[in-house]
Scaffold this active site. Sequence first.
Site, PDB file in Angstrom:
ATOM      1  N   CYS A 224       5.197  -0.393  -1.700  1.00 36.89           N
ATOM      2  CA  CYS A 224       5.738   0.935  -1.405  1.00 36.89           C
ATOM      3  C   CYS A 224       6.006   1.022   0.087  1.00 36.89           C
ATOM      4  O   CYS A 224       5.122   0.750   0.896  1.00 36.89           O
ATOM      5  CB  CYS A 224       4.731   2.002  -1.863  1.00 36.89           C
ATOM      6  SG  CYS A 224       4.687   3.512  -0.908  1.00 36.89           S
TER       7      CYS A 224
ATOM      8  N   CYS B  20       3.855   3.528   2.088  1.00 40.27           N
ATOM      9  CA  CYS B  20       2.471   3.032   2.105  1.00 40.27           C
ATOM     10  C   CYS B  20       2.346   1.861   3.073  1.00 40.27           C
ATOM     11  O   CYS B  20       1.335   1.721   3.774  1.00 40.27           O
ATOM     12  CB  CYS B  20       2.041   2.582   0.716  1.00 40.27           C
ATOM     13  SG  CYS B  20       2.346   3.772  -0.606  1.00 40.27           S
TER      14      CYS B  20
END
Length: 395
Positions: free
Chosen positions: A309, A312
Amino acid sequence: MTVSKIGSLINSNNKSCQCPSSQDSWKYKGVIEDCCCDYESVNSVNGELLHPMLQKLVTTPFFRYFKVKLWCDCPFWPDDDDLACQEGKPDNAVDRTLDSRAFKGWIEADNPWTNDDETDNGEMTYVNLLLNPERYTGYVGSSARRIWDAVYSENCPKYPSGEICQEKKVLYKLISGLHSSISIHIAADYLLDESTNKWGQNPELMYDRVLRYPDRVRNLYFTFLFVLRAVTKAADYLEQAEYDTGNHTEDLKTQSLVRQLLHNPKLQAACPLPFDEAELWQGQSGPELKLQIQKQFRNISALMDCVGCEKCRLWGKLQVLGLGTALKILFSVDGQNQLSESLQLQRNEVIALVNLLNRLSESIKYVSEQGPSIEKIMERQISDPSETRLGKSSA
């Protein structure tokens, strides 16, 4: 009981007693393990001083732009089809919008504790952190689980009681504390309803991920004090640094806030030595052990390239670099426990260090103020079978 109802009940409880921290009834009291401060002092000085100051500091032009390599380029599992970058999830992709700020560089110096070559600008991009808050992204599945499994099982396995050296214990507690902080930010800013784009707090996730495990809360406080110690130890260096973005007014404000943070008498009185690093790396095996743990942390840093991600990955890289910078500061010392003349920090390291301290400060504030109420409500639900609990949420 729904997440919204739990949140409403918590807010109602806090308003009724006019005591949001509920410290008198909280179970975390006394000196924090392996540190030189107590929970009560940390909660007080963080809530009254550090948190508001850091909140202002990270919004300044200097501290809100972070240079990062965002490519999903995993060195550990390059042929794994399950490691697809999940860019289609809600609020997952990084917003790369920039304004006309001037990015004036500092020295070019690499960090031996982290994997990315911070002197290589070829694949780096500047990101406005204020446009990319750390929160729930929908990053789930085998890729997300594998990252943390690799971090813990391969690089800092949990220590058996009384069977591990202090240095390895410190590494585990730092990573555990960082993990707790990340989980808290996910729960504090959670997508409650994707169909209506409703965001809010998820107290149940907070409890399931952090609050129900006392060691995770303790490790959060430990990590906060470890990073705070690094910032205060580097006070002379940070005070003399140039916080230059080309915006003279804002840069003067930044320098003033940094000085207030570094030389605040209330902080020095409440917690004069947050963590005593002089106790580490003693004995003949000290240098060898330091290199071993340094290698383990570099592997953890490299694992951030495997995060599927993008947002992230951004916050993972920033906070691991911040932790690596704290390690670099605390363990670049001479015999008098003073910073050696060879210590050099680059701009990105200082940005990561201060933003990490702010992330941890936010987590401490959230846990100290909301934790007691959340624990009471969730424990009451668990003990009463008639209460309906939500299934465990994803992160």
